[in-house]
Design an enzyme around this catalytic site. Structure first.
Site, PDB file in Angstrom:
ATOM      1  N   GLU A 132     -13.017   4.945 -33.818  1.00  0.00           N
ATOM      2  CA  GLU A 132     -13.509   4.079 -32.737  1.00  0.00           C
ATOM      3  C   GLU A 132     -14.682   3.210 -33.179  1.00  0.00           C
ATOM      4  OE1 GLU A 132     -11.750   3.748 -30.284  1.00  0.00           O
ATOM      5  OE2 GLU A 132     -10.823   5.620 -29.636  1.00  0.00           O
ATOM      6  N   HIS A 161      -7.014  10.302 -34.701  1.00  0.00           N
ATOM      7  CA  HIS A 161      -8.465  10.464 -34.855  1.00  0.00           C
ATOM      8  C   HIS A 161      -9.050  11.416 -33.812  1.00  0.00           C
ATOM      9  CE1 HIS A 161      -9.578   7.808 -31.417  1.00  0.00           C
ATOM     10  NE2 HIS A 161      -8.431   7.222 -31.693  1.00  0.00           N
ATOM     11  N   ASP A 182     -12.551  11.332 -33.038  1.00  0.00           N
ATOM     12  CA  ASP A 182     -13.761  10.799 -32.394  1.00  0.00           C
ATOM     13  C   ASP A 182     -13.395  10.059 -31.109  1.00  0.00           C
ATOM     14  OD1 ASP A 182     -12.514   8.942 -34.246  1.00  0.00           O
ATOM     15  OD2 ASP A 182     -14.141   7.557 -33.769  1.00  0.00           O
TER      16      ASP A 182
END
Ligand SMILES: [Zn+2]
Length: 209
Positions: free
Chosen positions: A142, A76, A78
């Site tokens: 997240e 990811h 983020d």
């Protein structure tokens, strides 16, 4: 540029983009950057926007055998909100004593840089590809918003690339979803004597706290 130099350069640029999860900051920008980087490395890259409007990036190696086992590498872009009290700007990465510092430098932009570099190297070196590797870089990991997207991914194996490089493990940070039934009687806190708390019926083994 060697592979390691490439990884560091890419990681520096990724950490420089504030991708705070909770406010979806620069999600579009970083997704575009990832697609651009992957294509520049002659990889196949596309942006997929989910029903929540979050852009995710899917990267493949052109000559990978499509019918072979599909191994998804999931990571990811983020990051958790940086918060206060940093000694430096969390989005101005720097290297000190062989370590790169900045928000998301480990979790999980290091994995993005490493995975793209690995895909690139496999392609450039013309290494034989026996599996069908797919790199999926999501947003909203997240915050939990990206869950519905990655839950729908299909493949034979999924390798989650997250945080540090402690090795490959089976299972980590599991999520348990429970429905808890509390027996008792609700009461306003000013009149607790009107209520009947679960604690009081604990002797029946219905529930414990
Ligand atoms: Zn992570």
């Amino acid at each position: 540029m060697g592979t390691v130099e490439y990884e560091i350069d890419l990681l520096m640029r990724l950490v420089s983009v504030d991708t705070t999860s909770t406010i979806r900051k620069n999600f579009e920008e970083v997704a575009d950057l990832l697609v651009y980087e992957a294509r520049k490395a002659s990889l196949i890259a596309k942006r997929v926007v989910d029903d929540k409007g979050i852009p995710h990036v899917i990267i493949k190696i052109p000559k990978a055998p499509k019918k072979s086992r599909k191994i998804i590498f999931l990571t990811h872009y983020d990051v958790v909100p940086a918060g206060e009290d940093w000694d430096f700007d969390p989005f101005k990465p720097f290297i000190k004593d062989g370590k790169l510092y900045g928000r998301g430098a480990a979790d999980s932009k290091s994995n993005i840089a490493a995975a793209i570099a690995a895909f690139k190297e496999v392609l450039e070196e013309g290494l034989p590809i026996k599996i069908n590797p797919v790199l999926v870089i999501i947003g909203g990991e997240e915050s939990g918003e990206g869950t519905s997207f990655y839950n729908k991914l299909e493949g034979n194996v999924c390798v989650v690339l997250d945080s540090g490089c402690y090795g490959l493990s089976v299972g980590a940070s599991g999520v348990v979803s429970l429905i808890i039934k509390v027996f008792g009687r609700q009461a306003h806190s000013a009149y607790p004597f009107l209520g009947k708390t679960p604690y009081m019926i604990r002797k029946n083994n219905f529930i414990h706290r």
